[in-house]
Write an enzyme that holds these catalytic residues in place. Sequence first.
Site, PDB file in Angstrom:
ATOM      1  N   GLU A   1      14.250  -1.749  -5.485  1.00  0.00           N
ATOM      2  CA  GLU A   1      15.032  -2.527  -6.451  1.00  0.00           C
ATOM      3  C   GLU A   1      15.840  -1.579  -7.310  1.00  0.00           C
ATOM      4  O   GLU A   1      15.341  -0.539  -7.745  1.00  0.00           O
ATOM      5  CB  GLU A   1      14.141  -3.344  -7.412  1.00  0.00           C
ATOM      6  CG  GLU A   1      13.509  -4.570  -6.815  1.00  0.00           C
ATOM      7  CD  GLU A   1      12.649  -5.338  -7.820  1.00  0.00           C
ATOM      8  OE1 GLU A   1      12.963  -5.293  -9.031  1.00  0.00           O
ATOM      9  OE2 GLU A   1      11.669  -5.952  -7.379  1.00  0.00           O
TER      10      GLU A   1
ATOM     11  N   GLU B   1       5.232  -3.957  -8.459  1.00  0.00           N
ATOM     12  CA  GLU B   1       5.079  -3.528  -9.851  1.00  0.00           C
ATOM     13  C   GLU B   1       3.770  -3.986 -10.500  1.00  0.00           C
ATOM     14  O   GLU B   1       3.782  -4.814 -11.415  1.00  0.00           O
ATOM     15  CB  GLU B   1       6.275  -4.012 -10.686  1.00  0.00           C
ATOM     16  CG  GLU B   1       7.614  -3.527 -10.175  1.00  0.00           C
ATOM     17  CD  GLU B   1       8.781  -3.860 -11.121  1.00  0.00           C
ATOM     18  OE1 GLU B   1       8.562  -4.570 -12.110  1.00  0.00           O
ATOM     19  OE2 GLU B   1       9.897  -3.392 -10.859  1.00  0.00           O
TER      20      GLU B   1
ATOM     21  N   TYR C   1      15.231   0.850 -13.006  1.00  0.00           N
ATOM     22  CA  TYR C   1      16.245   0.202 -13.846  1.00  0.00           C
ATOM     23  C   TYR C   1      16.703   1.086 -15.003  1.00  0.00           C
ATOM     24  O   TYR C   1      17.869   1.116 -15.322  1.00  0.00           O
ATOM     25  CB  TYR C   1      15.729  -1.139 -14.376  1.00  0.00           C
ATOM     26  CG  TYR C   1      15.617  -2.162 -13.272  1.00  0.00           C
ATOM     27  CD1 TYR C   1      16.729  -2.884 -12.859  1.00  0.00           C
ATOM     28  CD2 TYR C   1      14.414  -2.354 -12.589  1.00  0.00           C
ATOM     29  CE1 TYR C   1      16.656  -3.784 -11.819  1.00  0.00           C
ATOM     30  CE2 TYR C   1      14.334  -3.255 -11.545  1.00  0.00           C
ATOM     31  CZ  TYR C   1      15.455  -3.976 -11.157  1.00  0.00           C
ATOM     32  OH  TYR C   1      15.387  -4.852 -10.122  1.00  0.00           O
TER      33      TYR C   1
ATOM     34  N   HIS D   1       4.440 -10.932  -5.778  1.00  0.00           N
ATOM     35  CA  HIS D   1       5.461 -10.638  -6.792  1.00  0.00           C
ATOM     36  C   HIS D   1       5.143 -11.507  -8.010  1.00  0.00           C
ATOM     37  O   HIS D   1       5.924 -12.385  -8.384  1.00  0.00           O
ATOM     38  CB  HIS D   1       6.857 -10.890  -6.215  1.00  0.00           C
ATOM     39  CG  HIS D   1       7.962 -10.156  -6.923  1.00  0.00           C
ATOM     40  ND1 HIS D   1       8.799  -9.260  -6.294  1.00  0.00           N
ATOM     41  CD2 HIS D   1       8.370 -10.195  -8.211  1.00  0.00           C
ATOM     42  CE1 HIS D   1       9.679  -8.788  -7.168  1.00  0.00           C
ATOM     43  NE2 HIS D   1       9.446  -9.338  -8.342  1.00  0.00           N
TER      44      HIS D   1
ATOM     45  N   ARG E   1      14.449  -7.870   1.490  1.00  0.00           N
ATOM     46  CA  ARG E   1      13.126  -7.846   0.854  1.00  0.00           C
ATOM     47  C   ARG E   1      12.940  -9.129   0.051  1.00  0.00           C
ATOM     48  O   ARG E   1      13.752  -9.436  -0.823  1.00  0.00           O
ATOM     49  CB  ARG E   1      13.028  -6.622  -0.073  1.00  0.00           C
ATOM     50  CG  ARG E   1      11.767  -6.600  -0.895  1.00  0.00           C
ATOM     51  CD  ARG E   1      11.594  -5.315  -1.705  1.00  0.00           C
ATOM     52  NE  ARG E   1      10.360  -5.452  -2.457  1.00  0.00           N
ATOM     53  CZ  ARG E   1      10.267  -5.546  -3.785  1.00  0.00           C
ATOM     54  NH1 ARG E   1      11.343  -5.462  -4.548  1.00  0.00           N
ATOM     55  NH2 ARG E   1       9.095  -5.717  -4.358  1.00  0.00           N
TER      56      ARG E   1
ATOM     57  N   ASN F   1      11.090   1.027  -7.681  1.00  0.00           N
ATOM     58  CA  ASN F   1      12.063   0.221  -8.421  1.00  0.00           C
ATOM     59  C   ASN F   1      12.517   1.018  -9.624  1.00  0.00           C
ATOM     60  O   ASN F   1      11.693   1.563 -10.362  1.00  0.00           O
ATOM     61  CB  ASN F   1      11.439  -1.088  -8.914  1.00  0.00           C
ATOM     62  CG  ASN F   1      11.067  -2.028  -7.768  1.00  0.00           C
ATOM     63  OD1 ASN F   1      11.406  -1.765  -6.605  1.00  0.00           O
ATOM     64  ND2 ASN F   1      10.396  -3.115  -8.101  1.00  0.00           N
TER      65      ASN F   1
END
Length: 448
Positions: free
Chosen positions: A362, A163, A294, A118, A74, A292
Site C-alpha cells: 500500500e 497491519e 504513508y 483487514h 490485492r 505499507n
Amino acid sequence: MNFPAGFRWGVATSAYQIEGAAALDGRGPSIWDTFAAVPGAVANGDTGDVAADHYHRWAEDVRLLVDLGVDAYRFSVSWSRILPEGRGRVEQRGLDFYRRLVDTLRDNGIEPFVTLYHWDLPQALEDRGGWRVRDTALRFADYSAIVHDALADVVSKWTTLNEPYCSSVVGYAEGRHAPGAREGHGALAAAHHLLVGHGLAVEAMRANGVPGQEFGIVLNQSPTVPVSDSPADVAAATRQDVLLRRQFTDPLFGGTYPEEMTAMYGELTDFSFRHDGDLAVIGQPLDYVGLNYYYRLHVADAPHREPDPAKRTAHDIGVDTTRLPDVPRTGMGWPVEPVGITTALSDLSARHPQLPPIYVTENGCVYPDTEDLQDTDRIAFLEGHIAAALAAGVDLRGYFCWSLLDNFEWAHGYKHRFGLVHVDYATQQRTPRASFHWYRDFVARARG
Ligand code: FCB
C-alpha cells in the site's frame, strides 16, 4: 526507472471499505459494523453498509483493473461472509462470491493477492474477548484454512494480516478503530494473539499441502524520526518504533520481542499471554513481506497522558507525534516525505538479513478533488514514492497503489478519497481520475 523483470504492478482494496452488502447472503456482523453504528465513532455517521457497492459491481471493478493494465490485485476476504459467527457454520455464498472474483481476475491475467484479515473481526468473536484472547488466534487459523482450501487452486499469494499494529493498538488502545477499546494489557495481548494467529494460519494453510503457495504478512512501517538529537527525544522515538514496528517485526523475523517493552509498560507488564513455543509459531519462514507506507512519524518526548501506569493505554508511551516538519502535507495532513519509503524498506531489510522478498502493498494519498479530476498532486506523490522505493535497493518484487477506488476510510468515513477512480456515492458511478491514466501509462512503460 529500471524495474526488475517480473516486477508486479497492482492496486489494493479491502473488504469492509468497498463491498457494502453488509447483511446480504448470510454475512454476519463484524466489529466494524458495530463500531460504525456507535454515534460519534465515524465521521459524519458513515458506515460500510453500502460503501462502493463492490459486492454487486465487482465485474465492473475488474474491468477497471483490466483498463488500468495492472497484473496484480490485492483485496481482502470478509471473515464474517465466510463464517458469520466467526467459527462453525460456513456460508457457501460467501466463498462463491470470492470464487467468482478470483476466476474473473485470472481470466484477465490479473493475479489475486488475497488478504485474510483487514480489520473486520466477526462480532461474535469480539463478544468472546476478541483479539485479547488466544482462542481468536485459533479461530483465525481455522477460517484461513477454509478459505485457502476453497481457493488455493486459483490463488497462490496469501497474506494473513493487514497491519496488526492498527488492529491491536489503534483498535484496543487508542479506540479510534473498532472495537473502540482503550486498554493497556488488552491491547498488548491483542498484538500478540494477532501474531500467533498469523503463525497458526500459515501452518494451517501449509498443511493443506498445495504446491506453489506463498504466504506473507503486511505491516505498516512508518519510520520514526526524533525531532531533535536530545537523548529524551531519541529515546521517545525508540519507544514509538518499538510500539509500531519492532513489536511486530522482531518476533516475526528475529525470533524475539524487543526487550524495551518491559521498561515501557511498567506496571502493565504482565506478559503472561506469551506462552512457550509462541515465538516459533510466529517466526516461521515466510515467502514475502508486504510493506505499507504513508508517512514518517516525527517524535518528541512528552509526559504520559495518564499519570498512573496501571491505568495507561498501550499507546500512552510518553511521546508527542504532532510536531511535523515544514514539508507539504496531503489532504489528510500527512507529511509528504518520499524518503520515508526508502528508509522503511532499507531499515526492515538491514535489520533482518533473512527477510523474504518485499512488496510495497500500500502507498497512496488523499487530496481535495478538482471538478475535472485532474489530480496532479496524487500523480506527483505516486511518482516520487515509486522512485524512492526503488532507491532503497532492497529485494522489491512489486508495488500496489492504495487504492483502486474511493472507499470507506475507517473513522474518517467517506470524506477522504484515496482512489485512482472517483466514486459518486449517490449513483455509484465510477470515473477514472487523471492518476488512473497516468498509472496505466507508467506501468506500461515500466514493463517496456
Ligand atoms: C492503511 C489501511 C488501508 C487504508 C490506508 C489509507 O492503514 O491498511 O485500509 O485505510 O491506510
